[in-house]
Design a protein around this motif. Structure first.
Motif, PDB file in Angstrom:
ATOM      1  N   PRO A  21       0.852  -1.282   0.069  1.00  0.00           N
ATOM      2  CA  PRO A  21      -0.003   0.083  -0.020  1.00  0.00           C
ATOM      3  C   PRO A  21       0.953   1.212   0.067  1.00  0.00           C
ATOM      4  O   PRO A  21       0.302   2.295  -0.436  1.00  0.00           O
ATOM      5  CB  PRO A  21      -0.930  -0.027   1.233  1.00  0.00           C
ATOM      6  CG  PRO A  21      -0.711  -1.435   1.747  1.00  0.00           C
ATOM      7  CD  PRO A  21       0.524  -2.227   1.283  1.00  0.00           C
ATOM      8  N   LEU A  22       1.939   1.239   0.731  1.00  0.00           N
ATOM      9  CA  LEU A  22       2.950   2.398   0.638  1.00  0.00           C
ATOM     10  C   LEU A  22       3.285   2.654  -0.637  1.00  0.00           C
ATOM     11  O   LEU A  22       3.503   3.766  -0.997  1.00  0.00           O
ATOM     12  CB  LEU A  22       3.946   2.137   1.983  1.00  0.00           C
ATOM     13  CG  LEU A  22       3.730   1.935   3.055  1.00  0.00           C
ATOM     14  CD1 LEU A  22       4.726   1.544   4.054  1.00  0.00           C
ATOM     15  CD2 LEU A  22       3.013   3.158   3.664  1.00  0.00           C
ATOM     16  N   LEU A  23       3.721   1.732  -1.324  1.00  0.00           N
ATOM     17  CA  LEU A  23       4.458   1.806  -2.690  1.00  0.00           C
ATOM     18  C   LEU A  23       3.385   2.217  -3.700  1.00  0.00           C
ATOM     19  O   LEU A  23       3.696   3.223  -4.501  1.00  0.00           O
ATOM     20  CB  LEU A  23       5.054   0.529  -3.091  1.00  0.00           C
ATOM     21  CG  LEU A  23       6.228   0.076  -2.484  1.00  0.00           C
ATOM     22  CD1 LEU A  23       6.601  -1.179  -2.642  1.00  0.00           C
ATOM     23  CD2 LEU A  23       7.502   0.986  -2.950  1.00  0.00           C
ATOM     24  N   ILE A  24       1.986   1.808  -3.615  1.00  0.00           N
ATOM     25  CA  ILE A  24       1.163   2.225  -4.543  1.00  0.00           C
ATOM     26  C   ILE A  24       0.722   3.596  -4.341  1.00  0.00           C
ATOM     27  O   ILE A  24       0.559   4.313  -5.151  1.00  0.00           O
ATOM     28  CB  ILE A  24      -0.132   1.176  -4.189  1.00  0.00           C
ATOM     29  CG1 ILE A  24      -0.075  -0.121  -4.625  1.00  0.00           C
ATOM     30  CG2 ILE A  24      -1.290   1.831  -4.932  1.00  0.00           C
ATOM     31  CD1 ILE A  24      -1.082  -0.855  -4.047  1.00  0.00           C
ATOM     32  N   ASN A  25       0.661   3.964  -3.090  1.00  0.00           N
ATOM     33  CA  ASN A  25       0.280   5.425  -2.749  1.00  0.00           C
ATOM     34  C   ASN A  25       1.404   6.426  -3.192  1.00  0.00           C
ATOM     35  O   ASN A  25       1.066   7.532  -3.756  1.00  0.00           O
ATOM     36  CB  ASN A  25       0.193   5.717  -1.190  1.00  0.00           C
ATOM     37  CG  ASN A  25      -0.364   7.046  -0.856  1.00  0.00           C
ATOM     38  OD1 ASN A  25      -1.323   7.602  -1.300  1.00  0.00           O
ATOM     39  ND2 ASN A  25       0.508   7.834  -0.092  1.00  0.00           N
ATOM     40  N   HIS A  26       2.733   6.041  -3.088  1.00  0.00           N
ATOM     41  CA  HIS A  26       3.847   6.735  -3.392  1.00  0.00           C
ATOM     42  C   HIS A  26       3.821   6.984  -4.909  1.00  0.00           C
ATOM     43  O   HIS A  26       3.924   8.178  -5.451  1.00  0.00           O
ATOM     44  CB  HIS A  26       5.277   6.103  -3.209  1.00  0.00           C
ATOM     45  CG  HIS A  26       6.262   6.636  -3.850  1.00  0.00           C
ATOM     46  ND1 HIS A  26       6.852   7.913  -2.897  1.00  0.00           N
ATOM     47  CD2 HIS A  26       7.096   6.330  -4.655  1.00  0.00           C
ATOM     48  CE1 HIS A  26       8.139   8.286  -3.707  1.00  0.00           C
ATOM     49  NE2 HIS A  26       8.141   7.064  -4.648  1.00  0.00           N
ATOM     50  N   TYR A  27       3.546   5.884  -5.726  1.00  0.00           N
ATOM     51  CA  TYR A  27       3.697   5.905  -7.433  1.00  0.00           C
ATOM     52  C   TYR A  27       2.241   6.696  -7.665  1.00  0.00           C
ATOM     53  O   TYR A  27       2.499   7.469  -8.664  1.00  0.00           O
ATOM     54  CB  TYR A  27       3.663   4.799  -7.847  1.00  0.00           C
ATOM     55  CG  TYR A  27       5.253   4.332  -7.688  1.00  0.00           C
ATOM     56  CD1 TYR A  27       6.346   5.091  -8.295  1.00  0.00           C
ATOM     57  CD2 TYR A  27       5.706   3.120  -6.940  1.00  0.00           C
ATOM     58  CE1 TYR A  27       7.694   4.924  -8.059  1.00  0.00           C
ATOM     59  CE2 TYR A  27       6.941   2.730  -6.738  1.00  0.00           C
ATOM     60  CZ  TYR A  27       8.035   3.658  -7.239  1.00  0.00           C
ATOM     61  OH  TYR A  27       9.398   3.099  -7.030  1.00  0.00           O
ATOM     62  N   PHE A  28       1.143   6.545  -7.094  1.00  0.00           N
ATOM     63  CA  PHE A  28      -0.145   7.007  -7.458  1.00  0.00           C
ATOM     64  C   PHE A  28       0.126   8.532  -7.117  1.00  0.00           C
ATOM     65  O   PHE A  28      -0.240   9.421  -8.038  1.00  0.00           O
ATOM     66  CB  PHE A  28      -1.149   6.716  -6.383  1.00  0.00           C
ATOM     67  CG  PHE A  28      -2.517   7.288  -6.561  1.00  0.00           C
ATOM     68  CD1 PHE A  28      -3.133   7.047  -7.705  1.00  0.00           C
ATOM     69  CD2 PHE A  28      -2.752   8.332  -5.973  1.00  0.00           C
ATOM     70  CE1 PHE A  28      -4.399   7.751  -7.948  1.00  0.00           C
ATOM     71  CE2 PHE A  28      -3.973   9.077  -6.226  1.00  0.00           C
ATOM     72  CZ  PHE A  28      -5.006   8.655  -7.173  1.00  0.00           C
TER      73      PHE A  28
END
Length: 459
Positions: free
Chosen positions: A320-327
């Motif tokens: 989830p952290l990576l998804i939010n970062h790239y989002f």
């Protein structure tokens, strides 16, 4: 407009410089060294034109003070023919150039333009390097799981030294990111970070790429080429997928990593360098050693500090952290209107096994924002088919499915039958690839092979 300070005890010289430069630069003047230093304390000056011979405070003393206190100010020395040697000595003290009296107007303009342009380029390079380095600060290594926290701690400790490091991990796990983080946190960060992808270069090209070549060393070698090791002098060289390097080039690399010197292809001169070597691999180098495709002595040379990066499927809490970062990153970059990722889409993304690791996740987020960034939210239907299909597969076999009871089979036999059916379907979905099937089943290939042997499953 840039500011130039002219320092000379002759009023006529000061006026001459003022007339020559006034249309292009803001010109300040001082007729002695002490006044010049006072102006420097109170004004923003880009360049000092300094007479080397003056009564009172000597020009060389002013030069020393400028170099000691004002590191971003360049200096041009003005001298007479009989004191050229003094001017040359002043270059050793940090002067950028010198002008000999009587001077040529066009020559003065050229020298000034050259020095100021060079300073602009240096500042631009420093700015760009700082901007690049921002992408590799520790706060951009996304991860809260214990393994990633330990890796960040290792990087901080490794960066303090100069020992070779070997970063191991599957493709897409961020090996170059970690290598750059080591470089940025080290004392070498003002020098180059040179990355070389070993699989992308043919064996002969790789040798030339790493060590350079002399003119005429081989066909089409029409000019001398500086190699990557030479370009990285003082900094760090990163060799990605080092297992793809030939044994011949491995032997040459071993010598460079031990002696820090090499000879260009077709050359005879030994070139000494000071670089830090960081290598990366997505294969087990000990297995490669057993197969005879990788040198054991080189392995022990580069494996001084091993860093193992986990695949993304073993870092579920970081997804989830990576998804939010790239989002957030691509939303800003593409001026996207999307405000969020819908919970159903987030669940799909979190449950996907990400065989391509962080690289695949990054590409997926970039793709959906490129195609559906005008939507209010990113929905499950916006995600690639393989992510939706895998979720359908993993959720279609759950405890609520009916299990046929014949009254003849024992509990162990029923469990084995269902287990065999699930493994066979996973293998079918993975086109017979055991590693991929193991990922679907959230287990390891070793355990999967054991189960297949026990249940009599063949592919």
């Amino acid at each position: 407009m840039k500011t130039i300070l002219v320092v000379d005890d002759e009023i006529g010289i000061l006026e001459s410089f003022r007339m020559i430069l006034k249309d292009t630069y803001r010109v300040l003047t001082a007729n002695d060294g002490l006044k010049a230093l006072e102006i420097l304390r109170n004004e923003s000056v880009n360049l000092v034109i300094l007479d080397i011979i003056m009564p009172g405070m000597a020009g060389l003393d002013v030069l020393k003070e400028i170099n000691k206190t004002y590191h971003d100010i360049d200096t041009i020395i003005v001298t007479a023919i009989k004191t050229v040697k003094t001017a040359i000595d002043s270059m050793k003290l940090g002067a950028s150039d010198y002008i000999v009296k009587p001077f040529d107007v066009e020559e003065i303009k050229l020298i000034i333009d050259k020095i100021l342009h060079s300073r602009e380029l240096s500042q631009e390079v420093a700015y760009l390097r700082s901007e690049i380095n921002k992408d590799f600060e520790f706060n951009n290594i996304i991860g809260q799981c214990p393994t990633m926290r330990q890796i960040v701690d290792t990087v901080m400790r490794v960066a303090k030294g100069n020992s070779p490091a070997l970063i191991r991990g599957e493709s897409g796990t961020g090996k170059e990111l970690i290598a750059r983080a080591i470089h940025v946190q080290s004392s070498r960060n003002a020098k180059p970070f040179i990355a070389v992808s070993c699989p992308n270069l043919h064996d002969n090209l790789l040798e030339s790429e790493l060590f350079g070549h002399e003119k005429g060393a081989f066909t089409n070698a029409t000019d001398k080429k500086t190699g990557r090791f030479e370009l990285a002098n003082g900094g760090t060289i990163f060799l990605d997928e080092i297992s793809e390097m030939s044994l011949a080039n491995q032997a040459k690399l071993l010598r460079v990593s031990q002696e820090y010197e090499f000879v260009r292809v077709g050359g005879t001169k030994t070139i000494s360098i000071d670089v830090r070597l960081i290598a990366a691999t997505n294969v087990d180098l000990k297995t490669a050693i057993a197969k005879g495709t990788f040198r054991e002595d080189l392995f022990y040379r580069i494996n001084v500090v091993p860093i193992d990066l986990p695949p993304l499927r073993e870092r579920k809490e970081d997804i989830p952290l990576l998804i939010n970062h790239y989002f957030q990153k691509y939303k800003k970059e593409f001026h996207s209107k999307a405000k969020r990722i819908h919970p159903s889409a987030m669940k799909l993304l979190e449950n996907y096994l990400w065989p391509g690791n962080i690289r695949e996740l990054k590409n997926v987020i970039e793709r959906v924002l490129t195609l559906y960034g005008d939507s209010d939210a990113i929905l499950g239907e916006h995600l690639p088919l393989e992510i939706r299909k895998e979720f359908d597969y993993t959720t279609s076999h759950n405890i609520t499915n009916p299990v046929e009871l014949s009254g003849i089979e024992s509990l162990d036999e029923i469990v084995s039958r269902i287990e065999k059916e699930i493994i066979e379907k996973a293998l079918q979905k993975a086109n017979g690839r055991q590693t991929r099937a193991a990922q679907f089943l959230k287990t390891t290939r070793r355990i999967l092979k054991y189960k297949m042997s026990k249940l009599g499953i063949t592919t």
